[in-house]
Design an enzyme around this catalytic site. Structure first.
Site, PDB file in Angstrom:
ATOM      1  N   MET A 113      22.863   2.577 -23.569  1.00 23.07           N
ATOM      2  CA  MET A 113      23.574   3.656 -24.277  1.00 23.07           C
ATOM      3  C   MET A 113      24.543   4.386 -23.365  1.00 23.07           C
ATOM      4  O   MET A 113      25.572   4.884 -23.812  1.00 23.07           O
ATOM      5  CB  MET A 113      22.571   4.643 -24.872  1.00 23.07           C
ATOM      6  CG  MET A 113      21.814   4.067 -26.067  1.00 23.07           C
ATOM      7  SD  MET A 113      20.738   5.283 -26.833  1.00 23.07           S
ATOM      8  CE  MET A 113      21.942   6.448 -27.498  1.00 23.07           C
ATOM      9  N   LEU A 114      24.217   4.450 -22.086  1.00 19.57           N
ATOM     10  CA  LEU A 114      25.091   5.148 -21.144  1.00 19.57           C
ATOM     11  C   LEU A 114      26.196   4.239 -20.596  1.00 19.57           C
ATOM     12  O   LEU A 114      27.047   4.691 -19.829  1.00 19.57           O
ATOM     13  CB  LEU A 114      24.285   5.728 -19.975  1.00 19.57           C
ATOM     14  CG  LEU A 114      23.839   7.184 -20.179  1.00 19.57           C
ATOM     15  CD1 LEU A 114      22.780   7.281 -21.258  1.00 19.57           C
ATOM     16  CD2 LEU A 114      23.329   7.799 -18.892  1.00 19.57           C
ATOM     17  N   ILE A 141       0.839  -1.199   0.000  1.00 21.69           N
ATOM     18  CA  ILE A 141       0.000   0.000   0.000  1.00 21.69           C
ATOM     19  C   ILE A 141       0.878   1.254   0.000  1.00 21.69           C
ATOM     20  O   ILE A 141       1.548   1.561   0.999  1.00 21.69           O
ATOM     21  CB  ILE A 141      -0.949   0.004   1.223  1.00 21.69           C
ATOM     22  CG1 ILE A 141      -1.708  -1.328   1.333  1.00 21.69           C
ATOM     23  CG2 ILE A 141      -1.902   1.190   1.131  1.00 21.69           C
ATOM     24  CD1 ILE A 141      -2.566  -1.700   0.143  1.00 21.69           C
ATOM     25  N   ALA A 187      -6.977   5.985 -11.665  1.00 21.71           N
ATOM     26  CA  ALA A 187      -5.551   5.950 -11.338  1.00 21.71           C
ATOM     27  C   ALA A 187      -4.724   5.417 -12.507  1.00 21.71           C
ATOM     28  O   ALA A 187      -3.637   5.916 -12.794  1.00 21.71           O
ATOM     29  CB  ALA A 187      -5.323   5.100 -10.095  1.00 21.71           C
ATOM     30  N   GLU A 224      -1.614  -1.903 -10.010  1.00 23.79           N
ATOM     31  CA  GLU A 224      -2.881  -1.453 -10.607  1.00 23.79           C
ATOM     32  C   GLU A 224      -3.202  -2.192 -11.906  1.00 23.79           C
ATOM     33  O   GLU A 224      -3.559  -1.606 -12.921  1.00 23.79           O
ATOM     34  CB  GLU A 224      -2.870   0.065 -10.800  1.00 23.79           C
ATOM     35  CG  GLU A 224      -2.766   0.761  -9.451  1.00 23.79           C
ATOM     36  CD  GLU A 224      -3.030   2.233  -9.492  1.00 23.79           C
ATOM     37  OE1 GLU A 224      -3.816   2.676 -10.347  1.00 23.79           O
ATOM     38  OE2 GLU A 224      -2.449   2.951  -8.656  1.00 23.79           O
ATOM     39  N   GLY A 225      -3.038  -3.499 -11.829  1.00 25.40           N
ATOM     40  CA  GLY A 225      -3.267  -4.344 -13.003  1.00 25.40           C
ATOM     41  C   GLY A 225      -1.943  -4.639 -13.665  1.00 25.40           C
ATOM     42  O   GLY A 225      -1.299  -3.753 -14.211  1.00 25.40           O
TER      43      GLY A 225
END
Length: 394
Positions: free
Chosen positions: A347-348, A172, A252, A373-374
């Site tokens: 790339m870095l 949570i 959300a 959230e899914g």
């Protein structure tokens, strides 16, 4: 650690700014400037220490990032959904954990109180949540019930003028610092109802989740309810069943669709700038074909996602967007952001894993964003069921 200078420039390959109003651009600018000034200089240090920058809650409230679509009379911004999306994009461009704090507060705490609550509840809670005086959290996921929330064990039993709440919620966001929790529980008939639980109610505790490699600058915890007495006036009266929490999640997820895109933009922008400055074999690495391929694919995916979330915002404003359309955008933005973060890190080279750049932090954060959230797979099945009419969940 030395504070990084935030040089972010937003990619807009298809001149999508022409689709935004002047107000939209001003809102985006104000949040972008806030992130450059207040978030970017400190966030790496907080993430390294796995600490939540609690002082930003008040700042986000003052900026209007909590419940921007909630009407002004309850302390919200009364803004449209594109404004909300742009705010989430800019916050997550700074850090997914910061955007999570705002998403939870606006879409998962303020929205259900506004949509499913009564006037007394709206006036009691919403202004304090909007201003950042109070932080809220949303209790749906349980230790054994993630993708299948209908199986929840958390329950309420009638006890006269109050109910007795028992159970536990896990993963949570905001929990350790929240004054208010919107908690979903089964009543004695087996119907899911929302209850507003307040910090200080006896038997209510919020243990912090430690040891995360992702969302390290965001506070995550459990909600534990041991015979908590909750007054009946704290029950959300205007919704019963899973459609309550799922309605919140649709709002959300819409914010996440914009937010994850912000993280993708930051990784692309960092990689693009680095590719022009980093010299190997006597020339900038941006001049090599394989690096250009990565950058070209990144900006293409960002442009496609920008078009998708903008159109979704228009549909949200018109009240026409379906939960399934929101699912598609959430999954797509998370997928492209995760891929872009990985390519940008490559790339870095070795610098990509250090805190001198934001990419590795985004990369770890996005592993949570693609799951919460899914999950990626659940959203694919939501789209699959929508186009075939066949339920693959059962």
């Amino acid at each position: 650690m030395a504070a990084r200078t935030d040089l972010f420039q937003s990619p807009d390959y298809y001149q999508l700014d022409e689709l935004l109003s002047e107000e939209h651009k001003l809102i985006r600018e104000s949040v972008r400037n806030y992130v450059k000034k207040e978030i970017s200089p400190i966030i790496e240090d907080y993430a390294q220490r796995a600490e939540f920058p609690e002082h930003i809650v008040k700042q986000l409230g003052e900026l209007g990032c909590f419940g921007p679509t909630v009407p002004v009379e309850y302390g919200g911004g009364g803004l449209d959904y594109i404004s909300y999306g742009l705010m989430m994009q800019e916050l997550e461009r700074g850090d997914s954990g910061v955007r999570s704090t705002a998403s939870v507060q606006g879409s998962l705490v303020m929205f259900p109180i506004y949509a499913y609550g009564n006037e007394a509840q709206r006036h009691k809670y919403l202004p304090k949540l909007a201003s950042g005086e109070w932080l809220g959290c949303f209790g749906l996921t349980e230790p054994d019930h993630g993708s299948n929330p209908a199986g929840m064990l958390t329950n309420i039993k009638d006890a006269g003028d109050h109910v007795i709440l028992n159970g536990a919620k896990m993963w949570i966001s905001n929990a350790p610092f929240a004054q208010v929790a919107v908690v979903w529980a089964k009543n004695e008939e087996g119907d899911i109802q929302g209850v507003i639980v307040e910090r200080g109610m006896e038997g209510f505790s919020t243990p912090t989740t430690h040891g995360k490699w992702s969302l390290r600058a965001s506070a995550t915890g459990e909600l534990v309810f041991d015979n908590v007495k909750v007054p009946k006036e704290n029950i959300l009266p205007n919704v019963k069943g899973l459609k309550g929490p799922l309605g919140c999640l649709t709002k959300a997820r819409y914010g996440i669709a914009w937010g994850a895109l912000g993280a993708a933009m930051d990784c692309y922008d960092t990689a693009l700038r680095y590719s022009k400055e980093r010299v190997q074999f006597d020339r900038p690495i941006g001049g090599f074909q394989l690096q250009q391929k990565k950058l070209a694919e990144m900006v293409t995916e960002i442009t496609k996602a920008q078009l998708m979330v903008w159109r979704l915002g228009v549909l949200m404003n018109e009240g026409k967007a379906t939960p399934q359309q929101v699912s598609m955008a959430k999954r797509n933005s998370c997928e492209i952001a995760t891929n872009i973060a990985r390519d940008a890190r490559q790339m870095l080279g070795g610098m990509g894993i250090t805190g001198e750049y934001s990419i590795m932090r985004h990369m770890m954060n996005l592993e949570s964003v693609i799951t919460y959230e899914g999950t990626h797979d659940i959203h694919l099945l939501i789209t699959g069921m929508d186009v075939t009419g066949l339920n693959a969940f059962k």
